[in-house]
Every structure is written in structure tokens, then in C-alpha cells.
Design a protein around this motif. Structure first.
Motif, mmCIF file in Angstrom:
data_model
loop_
_atom_site.group_PDB
_atom_site.id
_atom_site.type_symbol
_atom_site.label_atom_id
_atom_site.label_comp_id
_atom_site.label_asym_id
_atom_site.label_seq_id
_atom_site.Cartn_x
_atom_site.Cartn_y
_atom_site.Cartn_z
ATOM 1 N N THR A 206 149.250 67.016 74.908
ATOM 2 C CA THR A 206 148.571 68.175 74.917
ATOM 3 C C THR A 206 148.782 68.952 73.710
ATOM 4 O O THR A 206 149.594 68.708 72.731
ATOM 5 C CB THR A 206 149.310 69.082 76.288
ATOM 6 N N ALA A 207 148.258 70.088 73.728
ATOM 7 C CA ALA A 207 148.357 70.892 72.285
ATOM 8 C C ALA A 207 149.607 71.288 72.212
ATOM 9 O O ALA A 207 150.311 71.335 70.903
ATOM 10 C CB ALA A 207 147.384 72.039 72.607
ATOM 11 N N ARG A 208 150.346 71.800 73.172
ATOM 12 C CA ARG A 208 151.785 72.281 73.176
ATOM 13 C C ARG A 208 152.605 71.268 72.720
ATOM 14 O O ARG A 208 153.642 71.203 71.915
ATOM 15 C CB ARG A 208 152.365 72.770 74.563
ATOM 16 N N GLU A 209 152.497 70.130 73.360
ATOM 17 C CA GLU A 209 153.395 68.874 72.845
ATOM 18 C C GLU A 209 153.110 68.565 71.621
ATOM 19 O O GLU A 209 153.770 68.053 70.933
ATOM 20 C CB GLU A 209 152.803 67.876 74.064
ATOM 21 N N ARG A 210 151.752 68.374 70.956
ATOM 22 C CA ARG A 210 151.402 68.057 69.691
ATOM 23 C C ARG A 210 152.209 68.786 68.704
ATOM 24 O O ARG A 210 152.744 68.394 67.748
ATOM 25 C CB ARG A 210 150.167 68.314 69.372
ATOM 26 N N ARG A 211 152.407 70.087 69.000
ATOM 27 C CA ARG A 211 153.178 71.281 68.208
ATOM 28 C C ARG A 211 154.740 70.925 68.200
ATOM 29 O O ARG A 211 155.200 70.637 67.111
ATOM 30 C CB ARG A 211 152.861 72.591 68.718
#
Length: 387
Positions: A206-211
Motif C-alpha cells: 500500500t502507499a503507507r507500506e511503500r513509505r
């Protein structure tokens, strides 16, 4: 699998780690001089074989993670033993420098299949979210790699030469490491096989996990750079500040016990705190130790104990944090991907440190180490706030 039944598996992996680290990453520390003296090859190229190997390991690591994701760790660790044996045999028989470096490429592929990251991924595959205590215990075993293999390498070189030493390590991988991998590492649990079939890619974020993934990758890059620079240049850095060679070696010897001691403290905590706190604590200790050295304070021993303690629990955090952030199903794939930038950094860091020393002097080199450590502390705190 209960804790009692894990001990044979962790112990087998521990022996594998000692022999794998000792016959690859730690090999040039003892063999580089005899190799250069016996062949006339430039010492920089002899030592540079390790950098070649680390780059090969970086190339392989994402594919290794995917293989462990799909098939478990046993076949990958067995392949590591074979590759290390072949690479060391090539080293032992190398008639010229190009063949020697080719041997390091094969060793590097074995490192990519057999060092900490594949071992951590194997434990994640076997024990899922409960793998953290096993990861911590395994790092205790790994901490003895130089303690066991440096004296063993010196003993072998004195009796059978550097070529015989390489061949002896090749034999140990075939007779010890390979059987341990095949006989003592269990296959991937059936319930995990089912989850893999449902998620063959294993790496969607997810976008949060990517960060979080990018932050962790940066931590591994900076952490790998600092560790490799200190490992290669510590004695020279201390001598440049007026520390006698014998004293510098004695101070450097404090790092190993500090690493093991810090890992024992982490083990005693039994995972009561999130591994992101372990990562932040590791970076704080490393920064504090390097800060004392950079400032030139008369506390070299204290500084290196702090650095060693931080580096010791950093080894645990680099395995435990991705498991906590991304879960056990995707863990092997993601830790394999994360390993690549850190390995590249470790390969290039010795040259970076040499340039800093040659053109800026010890103050610039110490300053660079401190900046990298403080940047890593900032990254760890950011991960903690967003984890």
C-alpha cells in the motif's frame, strides 16, 4: 513449532551462519595478506574481491527472497553451501587475478543465498509472526563468526597455505553446511504453502507500506555504509588520532563482545517492545559512540562499546522490523529486495572511506560516519512515528 523444537533448527542455522560469514565476509581479513604476498597481485584487488562478491550478492538477493517465498529456505540454503564450496575451490586454484575475482562472484552468489537475510527469511517462513525470538538467537550465533573463523583461518594458513585454507572451507561447506541445510531445516509448512499460492508475487504494498519500505531501505543503505567503513578503516582511524597499533587492535576487539552483550539484553526482553524501538535504540547507540570518536574525547573504549552494542541490536532490527511492518507472508520477498541496496552500500563503502581518509583526513572520515549515523537515527525515529 514450540520453542524447544526450534533449538535444533536455530542451532543448525547458527553453524551455517558461522561458516558462511567466516568463509566469505571475514575471509580477506586473514587471507588477503598471504594471497598478495604469494601471488604478487595488488592488495587492493585482493581485498576488492569481497566488494565484487557483495555486488554479486546484491544482484541475487531479490531472486533469493522470491525463491524462499515460494519454496522455503531449505533448498536456497543448500544452494548457498554448494555455491560457496565452488567459489572457494575456484579461489584455491586461481592461476591469475581474473579467475580469483570470478571465484568471488560465485562466493557472492552464495552469500546472497546464505547470509543473514536469507536465514531471517527462512525463519519467517517457518515461524511466521513469532520468528523474532528466533532471529535474535540466530544473531547470537552469527556474532561468533569472526571469533571462530579468524583463528581457524590463521591456523590453516600457517599449515596448508591460503590455497589449502580456501579448499578446506570448501570441504566444510560440503560436509557440514550442506547436510545441515538439507537435514535440519524443515520444509515450508503446509499452511504457508497455501498462502503463497494465494499471493504468488508476495510484494504488493500500500502507499503507507511503500513509505515504510523506502525508509527501511534508506536505513539499510546508511547502516551498511557505516558498518563496512568502520570494519575496514577503524584501526587506521584510531591510529590517525594517535592511538598506538596495539591499543587500536585492543579497542577494536571490544566491539564483538559489546555486540553479543547487547543481543543478550534484547533476548532477555523477550520482544516486549516493538522492533522499531530496537532500531531506534540501535541507531542512537551507534550515533553516540561515533559522536564520541568524532569529538576526539578520551573515551575510545566507551565509544566502541556503545557502537558495538548498537551494531549488535541493529542486526536484530534489520530482520525483525520488516517482519513486523509487512507480515510473514510477504516477508521473504521484501527482505530479499531490501537486502540489495544495503549490500551495494557495503560493497562501495570501503572505497568511500579510503577517499575520505586520503583527501580529507581522519576528521572528515569521522564526520562522514557521524552524519550517516545521525541521518539513520532520524530515519529510525521517522519510521517509529509512522509505524
Amino acid at each position: 513449532m514450540g520453542p524447544a523444537r526450534r533449538w535444533p533448527v536455530i542451532s543448525a542455522l547458527g553453524v551455517i551462519q558461522i561458516l558462511t560469514w567466516g568463509s566469505s565476509f571475514y575471509l580477506p581479513a586473514v587471507l588477503a595478506g598471504p594471497i598478495a604476498d604469494g601471488t604478487g597481485w595488488p592488495l587492493a584487488w585482493v581485498v576488492g574481491g569481497l566488494s565484487v562478491g557483495l555486488l554479486a550478492a546484491a544482484f541475487a538477493s531479490p531472486r533469493v527472497g522470491l525463491a524462499i517465498h515460494r519454496h522455503g529456505g531449505r533448498p536456497v540454503l543448500a544452494l548457498a553451501a554448494v555455491l560457496l564450496a565452488v567459489g572457494l575451490a575456484i579461489l584455491g586454484g586461481a592461476p591469475n587475478l581474473p579467475v580469483y575475482l570470478a571465484g568471488w562472484i560465485v562466493i557472492g552468489l552464495g552469500m546472497g543465498c546464505g547470509l543473514y537475510d536469507p536465514a531471517f527469511a527462512t525463519l519467517g517462513r517457518l515461524y511466521g509472526s513469532d520468528a523474532r525470538p528466533a532471529i535474535t538467537t540466530l544473531t547470537l550465533w552469527g556474532g561468533f563468526a569472526s571469533t571462530v573463523c579468524w583463528p581457524l583461518s590463521a591456523f590453516l594458513v600457517a599449515r596448508i597455505g591460503w590455497r589449502g585454507t580456501c579448499l578446506a572451507y570448501a570441504g566444510l561447506h560440503i560436509t557440514v553446511t550442506l547436510p545441515l541445510a538439507l537435514l535440519m531445516i524443515p520444509p515450508m509448512p503446509a499452511k504457508v504453502v497455501g498462502s503463497v499460492r494465494e499471493r504468488r508475487d508476495g510484494g504488493t504494498l500500500t502507499a503507507r507500506e511503500r513509505r515504510a519500505y523506502l525508509l527501511m531501505a534508506a536505513v539499510l543503505v546508511f547502516g551498511g555504509t557505516v558498518m563496512a567503513m568502520v570494519s575496514v578503516h577503524l584501526i587506521a582511524l584510531l591510529q590517525a588520532r594517535g592511538v598506538a597499533l596495539a591499543s587500536a587492535v585492543t579497542y577494536g576487539a571490544l566491539i564483538g563482545p559489546a555486540q553479543v552483550g547487547a543481543r543478550l539484553v534484547e533476548m532477555a526482553g523477550k520482544g516486549r517492545h516493538h522492533p522499531l524501538w530496537t532500531l531506534a535504540a540501535a541507531m542512537a547507540l551507534v550515533s553516540l559512540g561515533l559522536g564520541i570518536l568524532a569529538a576526539g574525547l578520551p573515551a575510545v573504549g566507551v565509544a566502541l562499546v556503545l557502537y558495538g552494542a548498537g551494531n549488535g541490536i541493529y542486526s536484530i532490527a534489520r530482520g525483525a522490523v520488516p517482519l513486523a511492518l509487512f507480515g510473514p507472508v510477504r516477508y521473504p520477498v521484501l527482505i530479499g529486495r531490501l537486502a540489495r541496496p544495503g549490500l551495494i552500500a557495503q560493497a562501495l563503502a570501503p572505497a568511500l572511506g579510503a577517499l575520505a581518509l586520503a583527501y580529507g583526513g581522519p576528521d572528515v572520515a569521522y564526520g562522514l560516519l557521524l552524519i550517516l549515523a545521525l541521518a539513520n537515527l532520524g530515519l529510525a525515529v521517522t519510521l517509529l512515528r509512522n509505524g
